[in-house]
Design a protein around this motif. Structure first.
Motif, mmCIF file in Angstrom:
data_model
loop_
_atom_site.group_PDB
_atom_site.id
_atom_site.type_symbol
_atom_site.label_atom_id
_atom_site.label_comp_id
_atom_site.label_asym_id
_atom_site.label_seq_id
_atom_site.Cartn_x
_atom_site.Cartn_y
_atom_site.Cartn_z
ATOM 1 N N ASN A 1 0.899 -1.283 0.099
ATOM 2 C CA ASN A 1 0.066 0.124 0.161
ATOM 3 C C ASN A 1 0.870 1.165 -0.044
ATOM 4 O O ASN A 1 1.108 1.870 1.085
ATOM 5 C CB ASN A 1 -0.848 -0.154 1.191
ATOM 6 N N PRO A 2 1.460 1.655 -1.135
ATOM 7 C CA PRO A 2 2.253 2.840 -1.355
ATOM 8 C C PRO A 2 1.774 4.237 -0.764
ATOM 9 O O PRO A 2 2.281 4.960 -0.488
ATOM 10 C CB PRO A 2 2.725 2.860 -2.649
ATOM 11 N N ASN A 3 0.412 4.337 -0.886
ATOM 12 C CA ASN A 3 -0.611 5.565 -0.799
ATOM 13 C C ASN A 3 0.269 6.811 -1.361
ATOM 14 O O ASN A 3 0.647 7.762 -0.906
ATOM 15 C CB ASN A 3 -0.596 5.712 0.886
ATOM 16 N N GLU A 4 0.883 6.516 -2.921
ATOM 17 C CA GLU A 4 1.477 7.433 -3.583
ATOM 18 C C GLU A 4 0.425 8.209 -4.410
ATOM 19 O O GLU A 4 -0.264 7.863 -5.078
ATOM 20 C CB GLU A 4 2.225 6.517 -4.493
ATOM 21 N N ARG A 5 0.697 9.605 -4.115
ATOM 22 C CA ARG A 5 -0.090 10.633 -4.545
ATOM 23 C C ARG A 5 0.330 10.792 -6.079
ATOM 24 O O ARG A 5 1.681 11.229 -6.221
ATOM 25 C CB ARG A 5 -0.125 11.929 -3.876
ATOM 26 N N LEU A 6 -0.451 10.658 -7.056
ATOM 27 C CA LEU A 6 0.179 10.643 -8.498
ATOM 28 C C LEU A 6 -0.619 11.838 -9.214
ATOM 29 O O LEU A 6 0.015 12.164 -10.339
ATOM 30 C CB LEU A 6 -0.527 9.255 -9.275
ATOM 31 N N GLY A 7 -1.544 12.343 -8.811
ATOM 32 C CA GLY A 7 -2.166 13.546 -9.174
ATOM 33 C C GLY A 7 -3.063 14.193 -8.428
ATOM 34 O O GLY A 7 -3.341 13.863 -7.200
ATOM 35 N N GLU A 8 -3.540 15.303 -8.950
ATOM 36 C CA GLU A 8 -4.635 16.253 -8.094
ATOM 37 C C GLU A 8 -5.454 15.366 -7.187
ATOM 38 O O GLU A 8 -5.373 15.484 -5.964
ATOM 39 C CB GLU A 8 -5.407 17.046 -9.071
ATOM 40 N N ASN A 9 -6.163 14.609 -7.788
ATOM 41 C CA ASN A 9 -7.221 13.657 -7.121
ATOM 42 C C ASN A 9 -7.106 12.205 -7.167
ATOM 43 O O ASN A 9 -7.845 11.474 -6.909
ATOM 44 C CB ASN A 9 -8.669 13.847 -7.590
ATOM 45 N N VAL A 10 -5.688 11.859 -7.525
ATOM 46 C CA VAL A 10 -5.453 10.293 -7.660
ATOM 47 C C VAL A 10 -4.291 9.778 -6.667
ATOM 48 O O VAL A 10 -3.091 10.290 -6.971
ATOM 49 C CB VAL A 10 -5.110 9.883 -9.118
ATOM 50 N N THR A 11 -4.626 8.948 -5.990
ATOM 51 C CA THR A 11 -3.667 8.312 -5.145
ATOM 52 C C THR A 11 -3.504 6.836 -5.480
ATOM 53 O O THR A 11 -4.547 6.132 -5.472
ATOM 54 C CB THR A 11 -3.947 8.598 -3.383
ATOM 55 N N LEU A 12 -2.242 6.412 -5.507
ATOM 56 C CA LEU A 12 -2.041 4.875 -5.942
ATOM 57 C C LEU A 12 -2.416 4.346 -4.227
ATOM 58 O O LEU A 12 -1.426 4.402 -3.564
ATOM 59 C CB LEU A 12 -0.855 4.535 -6.394
ATOM 60 N N ILE A 13 -3.433 3.658 -3.952
ATOM 61 C CA ILE A 13 -3.554 2.874 -2.646
ATOM 62 C C ILE A 13 -3.103 1.577 -2.474
ATOM 63 O O ILE A 13 -2.716 1.176 -1.466
ATOM 64 C CB ILE A 13 -4.907 3.278 -1.828
ATOM 65 N N GLU A 14 -3.224 0.949 -3.450
ATOM 66 C CA GLU A 14 -2.481 -0.469 -3.462
ATOM 67 C C GLU A 14 -2.202 -1.079 -4.862
ATOM 68 O O GLU A 14 -2.660 -0.668 -5.904
ATOM 69 C CB GLU A 14 -3.777 -1.514 -2.922
ATOM 70 N N GLU A 15 -1.050 -1.783 -4.592
ATOM 71 C CA GLU A 15 -0.554 -2.328 -5.854
ATOM 72 C C GLU A 15 -0.080 -3.886 -5.549
ATOM 73 O O GLU A 15 0.641 -4.178 -4.643
ATOM 74 C CB GLU A 15 0.954 -1.523 -6.157
#
Ligand SMILES: [Zn+2]
Length: 113
Positions: free
Chosen positions: A78-92
């Motif tokens: 669960n990186p919780n990486e913010r990729l953009g304005e309203n997009v967060t990578l929550i799980e990979e």
């Protein structure tokens, strides 16, 4: 009591889920199926994300060239990486063959809703 019913009371149906390195058979609710198929006849494991291992009945590994019973190995972070304005990578996560470690499918889950 219906043994195939999910906790939500929906009927589960076994579906073929395609991955880049094989495919798997898992029981899905109608909602999950609609969500993952994106209007095409095929269902991709990558669109399903992480399913409970108990939902899987068997899978096929392109590397082993055979079917295995049960579930592929699921690993995720669960990186919780913010990729953009309203997009967060929550799980990979990854589905891998439990015999040869071949990658069956990758998935990514975003909180872009
Ligand atoms: Zn394999």
């Amino acid at each position: 009591m219906n043994m195939n019913a999910s906790p939500e009371g929906e009927d589960l149906e076994e579906k073929k889920l395609l991955g880049s390195g094989g495919y798997a058979f898992a029981k899905l609710t109608e909602q999950e199926e609609i969500k993952a198929s994106l209007g095409v006849p095929q269902i991709f494991l990558g669109n399903i994300g992480r399913l409970n291992e108990a939902r899987f009945t068997r899978y096929y590994c392109n590397n082993c060239r055979k079917e295995h019973t049960g579930c592929p190995v699921i690993t995720y972070e669960n990186p919780n990486e913010r990729l953009g304005e309203n997009v967060t990578l929550i799980e990979e996560g990854e589905y891998r063959c439990k015999t040869c470690n071949n990658l069956i499918a990758l998935y990514r889950k975003f909180n872009n809703t």
